[in-house]
Design a protein around this motif. Structure first.
Motif, PDB file in Angstrom:
ATOM      1  N   ALA A   1     -36.349  13.002  46.395  1.00 27.38           N
ATOM      2  CA  ALA A   1     -36.632  12.708  47.823  1.00 27.38           C
ATOM      3  C   ALA A   1     -37.969  12.209  48.011  1.00 27.38           C
ATOM      4  O   ALA A   1     -38.509  12.345  49.123  1.00 27.38           O
TER       5      ALA A   1
ATOM      6  N   LEU B   1     -39.014   5.314  45.825  1.00 25.28           N
ATOM      7  CA  LEU B   1     -37.906   4.360  46.457  1.00 25.28           C
ATOM      8  C   LEU B   1     -38.729   3.262  47.010  1.00 25.28           C
ATOM      9  O   LEU B   1     -38.860   2.953  48.266  1.00 25.28           O
TER      10      LEU B   1
ATOM     11  N   SER C   1     -31.581  11.084  42.752  1.00 26.07           N
ATOM     12  CA  SER C   1     -32.114  12.432  42.337  1.00 26.07           C
ATOM     13  C   SER C   1     -33.654  12.729  42.654  1.00 26.07           C
ATOM     14  O   SER C   1     -34.458  13.434  42.060  1.00 26.07           O
TER      15      SER C   1
ATOM     16  N   PHE D   1     -30.353  10.750  47.349  1.00 24.23           N
ATOM     17  CA  PHE D   1     -30.472  11.759  46.470  1.00 24.23           C
ATOM     18  C   PHE D   1     -29.610  11.800  45.641  1.00 24.23           C
ATOM     19  O   PHE D   1     -29.611  11.998  44.279  1.00 24.23           O
ATOM     20  N   ARG D   2     -28.372  11.670  45.905  1.00 20.19           N
ATOM     21  CA  ARG D   2     -27.328  11.436  44.761  1.00 20.19           C
ATOM     22  C   ARG D   2     -27.262  10.447  43.947  1.00 20.19           C
ATOM     23  O   ARG D   2     -27.143  10.802  42.692  1.00 20.19           O
ATOM     24  N   ARG D   3     -27.912   9.231  44.375  1.00 23.19           N
ATOM     25  CA  ARG D   3     -27.998   8.422  43.337  1.00 23.19           C
ATOM     26  C   ARG D   3     -29.283   8.406  42.472  1.00 23.19           C
ATOM     27  O   ARG D   3     -29.559   8.033  41.278  1.00 23.19           O
TER      28      ARG D   3
ATOM     29  N   LEU E   1     -30.560  12.353  57.764  1.00 20.51           N
ATOM     30  CA  LEU E   1     -30.202  13.119  56.448  1.00 20.51           C
ATOM     31  C   LEU E   1     -29.102  12.769  55.816  1.00 20.51           C
ATOM     32  O   LEU E   1     -29.084  12.892  54.458  1.00 20.51           O
ATOM     33  N   ALA E   2     -28.161  12.004  56.170  1.00 18.02           N
ATOM     34  CA  ALA E   2     -27.132  11.679  55.496  1.00 18.02           C
ATOM     35  C   ALA E   2     -27.504  10.733  54.346  1.00 18.02           C
ATOM     36  O   ALA E   2     -27.154  10.416  53.386  1.00 18.02           O
ATOM     37  N   ILE E   3     -28.261   9.809  54.744  1.00 19.82           N
ATOM     38  CA  ILE E   3     -28.853   8.673  53.954  1.00 19.82           C
ATOM     39  C   ILE E   3     -29.603   9.207  52.898  1.00 19.82           C
ATOM     40  O   ILE E   3     -29.435   8.904  51.591  1.00 19.82           O
ATOM     41  N   LEU E   4     -30.498  10.198  53.489  1.00 18.45           N
ATOM     42  CA  LEU E   4     -31.183  10.882  52.329  1.00 18.45           C
ATOM     43  C   LEU E   4     -30.465  11.423  51.349  1.00 18.45           C
ATOM     44  O   LEU E   4     -30.664  11.558  49.880  1.00 18.45           O
ATOM     45  N   VAL E   5     -29.237  12.155  51.687  1.00 19.34           N
ATOM     46  CA  VAL E   5     -28.480  12.839  50.795  1.00 19.34           C
ATOM     47  C   VAL E   5     -27.863  11.645  49.800  1.00 19.34           C
ATOM     48  O   VAL E   5     -27.725  12.014  48.608  1.00 19.34           O
ATOM     49  N   ALA E   6     -27.507  10.751  50.451  1.00 17.07           N
ATOM     50  CA  ALA E   6     -26.899   9.521  49.784  1.00 17.07           C
ATOM     51  C   ALA E   6     -27.858   9.108  48.743  1.00 17.07           C
ATOM     52  O   ALA E   6     -27.596   8.894  47.628  1.00 17.07           O
TER      53      ALA E   6
END
Lengths: 231, 623, 346, 107, 179
Positions: free
Chosen positions: D97, D102, D95, D91-93, D84-89
């Motif tokens: 999911a 990707l 926007s 997503f930040r880049r 999930l941390a990777i996912l959030v990272a």
């Protein structure tokens, strides 16, 4: 010493709250005990009469005009010649106050040229229907004998006598504008005060003594200018 | 009590770790004292543990933990008189040198690091000494090499120091290669590397030929570590390190590892007379060869370095003669007086503000009296003057050689001549340094060293003076002490009676002659001009380094260059590039499959696992 | 089948008890806080206004329940129930009195004694997060969402502290069964001092502080910080659904207090004497006395301390409570070791 | 109903249930594009495996089944946090999911 | 008998949860579906006498993992409903075949004695109390247990690192400047 004090510092707050539990309470248990209302309390309005039973309201609509909440509705009409309702040419034919909107600011009282509308100390006006929140002339106008009306029945909460307690504004703003008249009913006692002033003990009392007989001397004053006071 | 044996290794190791990690915070004198304490405490423990041996206690093996049980290599320590003696020498002399270093290394920017290395060296050396199997010994052997490398090139900003460290390391590797092969052969023969089993079964398992092969390989290892011909070349260069390092590693402890190893494997050597003869011969030749080189040196430390090689030659000769006790005895006494001499030299160098050339010294005895007196004791001890330590130990070796007779009489002769030369060059060193006129440069103000440096000198001087009395022909103390170790081995002993006195008188005479010649040459006024001919050659180490450079290093370089420039670029790279081209071509044909969609990869994975399960089911007969 | 009936009766009693107690607690809280503020609080409904909560409940029951236009209807409706369920269920493992033996049968005053009781409690209390998170999210408006995210972060953080605070208790009792933990506290030190786990003072303090946060009460009530985010996660709820949240909150308060008593203050342990019926009743009385003392503490704190800031809250949880708990676990372990094996040098 | 009376729940039932759940999880990974839901599908697969472990352990009388399930849970927890941390990272880049977007690493 | 009913009910609940997870357009509902399945799993574990694992299942999965999911969903994916048009060719067909096949072969494999083992090794009425699990965990599987400690530490550090060193800082300052 201060170290130890610091250690117990956080507990001090707790001791404060704990001690407060056993101190006398400030709450007034309202229906049972009622607080004494201030003299200038802005309560329900009444429409007054002259001691002879004539209505003071002349239907000028100044009160409606000045009302910031727009809650007063007045319609004037010409006085019937044979049976005049008010001393002047016209009288308040319809007079309604929407108490749901009223903010009890008292501007209507200030605006009134004939001192027809004044405020009282009664504030228990709760209603169960929004319709009832609109007070009409029937309930606002005092009876010819000076008894004010209320649309609700008298209960322990609703003390009709409070309607008889006058609005402090009248006394505070004596027409002369002088502080010495503080607490003195400036002129024309309203009917609800129980008619005429009780007696005329002395006509030559100075302004300092403050007793006001002007009203009794000029029962039919038209504009309400008490010239005598200025001399 | 014996349970605390592991502390011997653990404490210095702890010190090394502490100083490496927190040295900077511990600061200058404190880290030195900490390191010294962590060597002195093991010395005290070892001393306490040695006492039972004087009362005839048994040797013990302390098992610590399983390491590689399959090859008989466990982390277990052997505590017998031999290892006890070595431990005492290592920690005792080492501790003194640590204390000495506290003063000597004063002001060095990497002061704590130096002591970390020193402690690490002590731990490694004790591992080597206390190992109860060849594998652990080899670990110690290599760690000793590593720490020696670190210490020699401690001042690595000097290119010569860095080169010296590298040289020592590489030359030692050649010796290690022999040692490692010996280990493999031993493992092949015995199936274990445990000392106890190997020594117990040696007579049953080994043929003479195999024993010869193994011992020769071991000896190659010993020549590397103990600086014998032909692998001695690293030791003179190793003088680039700080003087305490020279004293500790290149005089007292590490270089004796080879001698110790031969003594430890005495059982194997005893079975191979040819090896023994070779060992003795190499030792004798090294002794005289290095002695002649020592004569021609001008650098005070290099004189001592060649002297060390020469003395190591004595020791190797002794063990080659199967006079193991004599060898170990000389090892011990040599440790004392050579450490003393080195430390004294260090003190002199310290006094002379880092001047090492003896031609620029002279007349120092008034300026550094304590150093002079202690070094004089060392000088007489190494020369072998009665009754100092060197006399007894050296004489025992020579007497043993004489007693063995035959071919070994030649070695005896060489030894006696070497004794003469030794006396000569040591006298030369002393006279050039302490007597005569001042020859030092302007601006040098010699001064005595601080007490941290002089006290070790005094202690070592005392030891050098009296240590020999432990094992005299009259009272064989060390012999008895080491009996549990060498009891089963047939050792050669000096002949009794008049012979031994005669031999002693001969060598004493040689010593006196040597001293007198040296006095005659250097002690009277002007110094002789020592240039050209022999002197230049000796200063150059007889050109051995150049010879090695031409014969070994140069061809090696040529071959490596060819390999690097031609073979590697054409053949190796060609293969690699070819593979790469092939892979790239294959990859480009397969890249279509890599869609970049995780889900299609997922589908492939799931389909694959489905296939695997299906295949398993088919194999299992599900259908 | 008999067991089933017994269990069912116990469940009914437990739930009834919970609801009754909540009525009492809400009233008590209003009264006590009022007293601390020199007010009187509710006095009208019933004697001393004790029926005030009931009246409020009736009022809420009959009010219109609004559903915002942006709400995710299903979860919006489900969230209040999800809040109530774990609150009710946790209470099932708390023993409120000593076991009673009638005839041959022994009845425990606890619906069920799980051998993983402590874990059960922790697991269910972690469920409460869902209700809040989903309520906030499903309301489809921003204040509830903010409030719910805050709440979730807060509860997760302090759950860790609660779990860690309970570790020494489990170690001391040697069991995770809650009845076992209570019984382990039945002993005495020196014959008269009750062997309550209050001796694990740091654990107790950490547990109580974390319990404040876990129940979203002052000074950690910024989930519902009116001044910042209106009402927090239940801003959009009204009427009966709001009442459910309210109920759950106060059941949680009671349960947390009961758990504090059970874990640290000896549960129902206390002196018993007199005839059989008194022996049965007294433990229950002790239990409730202690629990209400803790509830009073909760109320007292609410009446005293101001609300913490959000970053202070998180920092306090992670940088104070959890390290303290960890250090204390180590100390308690050493103490346990000494208690069991004696001093290392002895 | 009379037939039902002697039916008991055997380990096989659990196995079948676990197999079905596992397949549903696999299908979820392959079908859904939201990385979060894919993650959840992976969790479902892990859960079904846990069920088999515990059912088998119960059948064989071994506690190891439960131990294995515990280990799976630990690994799942670690995997989820990092994932999930990777996912959030990401997503930040980016926007998004959506894993289909990707796909920079395609050949 | 009652066991069969319970199994049936829980199995249906678990499957329903899985279906919801699989089909819900909104990830929050997916999470809820998975949560329901996990609860059903916990109940299965209780039926299988694995009480400790059941408690941990709720504590870890429901209490921690799914909460984390919800968090992240609310953070990133909550407003975006997934398109239902499949973009990868054949993906649906492959999925259908493969998933069905997987179910079938796993069930088949489960029927093989050499896969499942045949005899009971321990006591059949073994109950997963904390004591038994702990005996096994800290006895036989100590090393594995300790390695999970490292795993979790690494995961925690990795997560913090991922969260800390993102492009957020730059973005947020940009936004602030814009605002």
């Amino acid at each position: 010493m201060s170290m130890i004090g610091d250690l117990f510092g956080p507990w001090k707050g707790f001791t404060v709250t704990f001690r407060q539990m056993f101190k006398p309470k400030v709450t007034t248990r309202y229906p049972k005990d009622k607080r004494v209302k201030p003299q200038r309390f802005h309560g329900r309005h009444v429409l007054n009469r002259y001691p002879d039973g004539m209505e003071k309201c002349i239907g000028c609509e100044l009160c409606a005009g000045v009302c910031p909440a727009n809650c007063i509705y007045v319609r004037g009409a010409d006085n019937p010649v044979d049976d005049p309702v008010s001393p002047g040419e016209r009288f308040g034919f319809v007079y309604e106050i929407n108490m749901l909107r009223c903010i009890f600011c008292g501007l209507c009282v200030e605006a009134c040229p004939t001192e027809a509308i004044t405020m009282t100390h009664l504030f228990e006006m709760s209603v169960t229907d929004r319709e009832e929140g609109i007070f009409t002339k029937d309930s606002l106008l005092v009876d010819p004998d000076g008894t004010p009306n209320h649309p609700l029945p008298e209960t322990p909460l609703i003390d009709i006598n409070e309607l008889k307690l006058g609005d402090g504004w009248m006394r505070a703003t004596a027409p002369s504008g002088r502080a010495t008249f503080e607490g003195i009913e400036a002129w024309s006692p309203s009917a609800r005060m129980g008619g005429m002033a009780p007696a005329e003990p002395s006509q030559q009392q100075t302004a300092d003594s403050g007793r006001q007989e002007a009203a009794s001397k000029k029962p039919t004053a038209d504009g309400g200018q008490p010239e005598e006071e200025s001399s | 009590m014996i349970d605390y044996l592991w502390l011997l290794i653990a404490l210095p190791l702890l010190g090394a770790l502490t100083l490496i990690l927190f040295g900077k915070h511990i600061g200058e004198p404190a880290s030195g004292w900490l390191a010294s304490a962590l060597v002195v405490i093991p010395f005290l423990i070892a001393a306490a543990l040695t006492v039972p041996f004087l009362n005839g206690a048994e040797s013990e093996t302390v098992f610590l933990f399983s390491w590689i049980p399959v090859i008989g290599a466990n982390a277990s320590l052997l505590w017998d008189p031999l290892s006890a003696l070595m431990t005492l020498v290592v920690t005792g002399v080492g501790g003194l040198i640590h204390v000495y270093s506290v003063g000597y290394m004063h002001g060095d920017p990497r002061y704590p690091r130096f002591f970390a290395y020193m402690n690490f060296f002590i731990a490694s050396m004790l591992t080597l000494v206390l190992a109860d199997n060849f594998a652990l010994m080899f670990v110690g052997w290599e760690l000793v090499g590593l720490s020696s490398y670190l210490l020699i090139s401690f001042w690595f900003v000097k290119p010569s120091a860095a080169a010296a460290g590298k040289k020592a390391f590489i030359v030692n590797r050649i010796g290690d290669w022999g040692f490692l092969i010996a280990l493999m052969m031993i493992f092949a023969a015995f199936g274990t590397l445990d000392f106890a089993i190997v020594f117990a079964e040696a007579h049953g398992v080994l043929s003479v030929g195999l024993a010869t092969a193994i011992t020769l390989m071991l000896f190659i290892g010993a020549t590397g570590k103990s600086a014998q011909l032909p692998l001695y070349v690293w030791l003179p260069d190793a003088m680039e390190g700080p003087t305490p390092v020279s004293a500790l590693i290149h005089a007292a402890t590490m270089v004796t590892a080879g001698v110790y190893m031969i003594a430890r494997t005495a059982v194997l050597f005893e079975m191979a007379p040819i090896s023994l003869a070779i060992v003795a011969t190499v030792g004798a030749l090294t002794a005289i060869f290095a002695a002649t080189l020592a004569v021609g040196q001008r650098d005070i430390k290099r004189v001592l370095a060649y002297s060390t090689i020469s003395q190591l030659g004595y020791m190797v000769m002794a063990v080659g003669l199967t006079a193991f006790t004599a060898g170990i005895f000389h090892l011990m006494t040599h440790a004392f007086f050579k450490a003393l001499l080195f430390l004294g030299a260090g003190s002199v160098i310290h006094a002379m503000s880092d001047e090492q050339d003896m031609w620029k010294m002279g007349g120092l005895r008034k300026y550094v009296p304590i150093t002079f007196v202690t070094m004089a004791v060392g000088w007489l001890a190494i020369s072998g003057l009665f009754p100092l330590a060197g006399f007894w130990s050296k004489d025992e070796i020579l007497a043993s050689a004489f007693a063995k007779g035959g071919f070994f009489l030649i070695l005896w002769g060489i030894g006696v001549v070497t004794a003469l030369i030794t006396a000569f060059y040591m006298t030369r060193l002393i006279i050039l340094t302490f007597f005569g006129d001042k020859r030092w440069d302007e601006g040098v103000h010699p001064h005595e060293s601080p007490w941290t440096m002089t006290i070790p000198l005094i202690v070592l001087a005392l030891l050098s003076a009296i240590a020999g009395l432990w094992n005299t022909p009259v009272r064989l103390g060390l012999e008895h002490f080491l009996e549990p170790v060498f009891g089963d081995i047939h050792q050669v002993h000096p002949a009794g009676g008049l012979t031994v006195w005669a031999l002693a008188l001969i060598s004493l005479a040689m010593v006196v002659i040597g001293i007198l010649i040296a006095y005659g040459r250097y002690g009277r006024g002007d110094l002789p001009n020592e240039e050209g001919g022999y002197w230049t050659a000796a200063l150059d180490g007889y050109g051995v380094d150049t010879f090695y450079g031409k014969v070994i290093v140069l061809p090696g370089k040529t071959i490596s260059t060819w390999l690097a420039m031609v073979f590697d670029t054409k053949v190796v790279d060609g293969v690699v590039n070819g593979l790469a081209y092939g892979v790239r071509a294959f990859g480009s044909s397969m890249r279509v499959l890599q869609t970049g969609w995780v889900r299609s990869y997922g589908a492939a994975i799931v389909a694959g696992s489905l296939g695997v399960i299906l295949w398993l089911l088919l194999q299992g007969g599900a259908f | 089948m008999e067991d089933f009936i017994v269990a069912a009766v116990k469940v009914v009693i437990a739930f009834a008890l919970l609801f009754m107690v909540v009525l009492l607690i809400v009233w008590a809280e209003r009264r006590i806080v009022a007293f601390m503020q020199n007010r009187l609080g509710p006095t009208r409904a019933g004697p001393f206004g004790i029926l005030q909560t009931l009246a409020d409940g009736m009022k809420l029951l009959f009010k219109e329940s609004l559903t915002p236009r942006n709400a995710e209807v299903f979860l919006y409706l489900a969230a209040p129930v999800m809040a109530l369920l774990p609150a009710l269920l946790i209470f099932l493992v708390i023993p409120i009195g000593a076991p009673i033996t009638i005839g041959d049968t022994t009845y425990t005053l606890q619906v069920t004694d799980l051998n993983v009781g402590v874990l059960y409690v922790l697991a269910l209390s972690s469920m409460a997060v869902y209700a809040i998170t989903l309520a906030g999210w499903a309301s489809g408006s921003k204040y509830p969402l903010l409030g719910s995210v805050r709440a979730a972060a807060q509860m997760i953080s302090y759950e860790a502290a609660i779990g860690l605070a309970l570790v020494p208790v489990i170690m001391f009792a040697g069991t995770t069964s809650i009845a076992g933990i209570v019984e382990a506290q039945g002993a005495t030190y020196f014959g008269f001092l009750p062997a309550w786990n209050i001796v694990l003072l740091p654990s107790f303090v950490v547990f109580v502080i974390a319990a404040f946060a876990e129940t979203n009460r002052a000074p950690f009530d910024l989930v519902e910080a009116e001044q910042e985010i209106v009402g927090g996660f239940h801003t959009e709820y009204s009427g009966f659904r709001f009442a459910l949240f309210f109920l759950a909150e106060y059941i949680n308060l009671f349960t947390m207090s009961a758990l504090t008593v059970t874990f640290f203050l000896g549960g129902w342990n206390g002196p018993t004497f007199g005839p059989t019926w008194l022996v049965w009743i007294l433990p229950v009385i002790w239990f409730f006395v202690k629990t209400f003392a803790i509830i009073f503490l909760f109320i007292w704190v609410r009446g005293t301390l101001p609300r913490m800031r959000y970053d202070q809250l998180m920092a306090f949880g992670w940088k104070r409570l959890i390290p303290v708990s960890l250090a204390w676990i180590i100390l308690a372990m050493i103490a346990m070791g000494i208690r069991r094996y004696g001093l290392p040098w002895a | 109903m009379i037939v039902m009376a002697d039916v008991t729940v055997t380990v096989g039932w659990y196995m079948i249930l676990a197999a079905v759940l596992f397949s549903m999880g696999a299908a979820g990974v392959l079908l859904r594009r939201n990385a979060l839901v894919m993650f959840m599908s992976v969790e479902l697969m892990l859960n079904s495996v846990n069920l088999t472990f515990i059912a088998a352990g119960n059948e064989l009388g071994l506690v190891e089944g439960q131990v294995a399930a515990l280990f799976v849970m630990v690994v799942a927890a670690a995997e989820v946090t990092v994932g999930l941390a990777i996912l959030v990272a990401v997503f930040r880049r980016r926007s998004t999911a959506n894993v289909d977007l990707l796909s920079e690493l395609k050949g | 008998m009652i066991e069969v009913f319970l199994f049936a009910i829980f199995a249906l609940v678990a499957l329903a949860g899985a279906v919801v997870m699989l089909t819900a357009r909104n990830p929050v509902y997916s999470a809820m579906g998975l949560l329901v399945t996990m609860f059903a799993m916990a109940l299965f574990y209780v039926m299988l006498d694995a009480h400790f694992v059941a408690a941990v299942q709720i504590l870890v999965y429901a209490g921690a993992v799914m909460t984390l999911f919800l968090f992240v969903i609310m953070m990133i994916g909550v407003d975006k409903k997934e398109e239902r048009v499949e973009t990868i060719p054949f993906q649906r067909g492959i999925t259908f075949v493969v998933a069905l096949g997987l179910a079938v072969v796993i069930i088949l494999a489960g029927r093989q004695a050499w896969v499942t083992g045949s005899d009971a090794f321990g006591s059949p009425d073994m109950v997963g109390t904390i004591e038994t699990v702990a005996d096994s965990l800290f006895g036989t599987w100590t090393i594995a247990f300790l390695s999970t400690v490292f795993l979790l530490t690494i995961a925690a550090v990795g997560t913090v690192a991922l969260a800390m060193f993102g492009p957020t800082a730059v973005q947020s300052t940009d936004e602030e400047e814009g605002a």
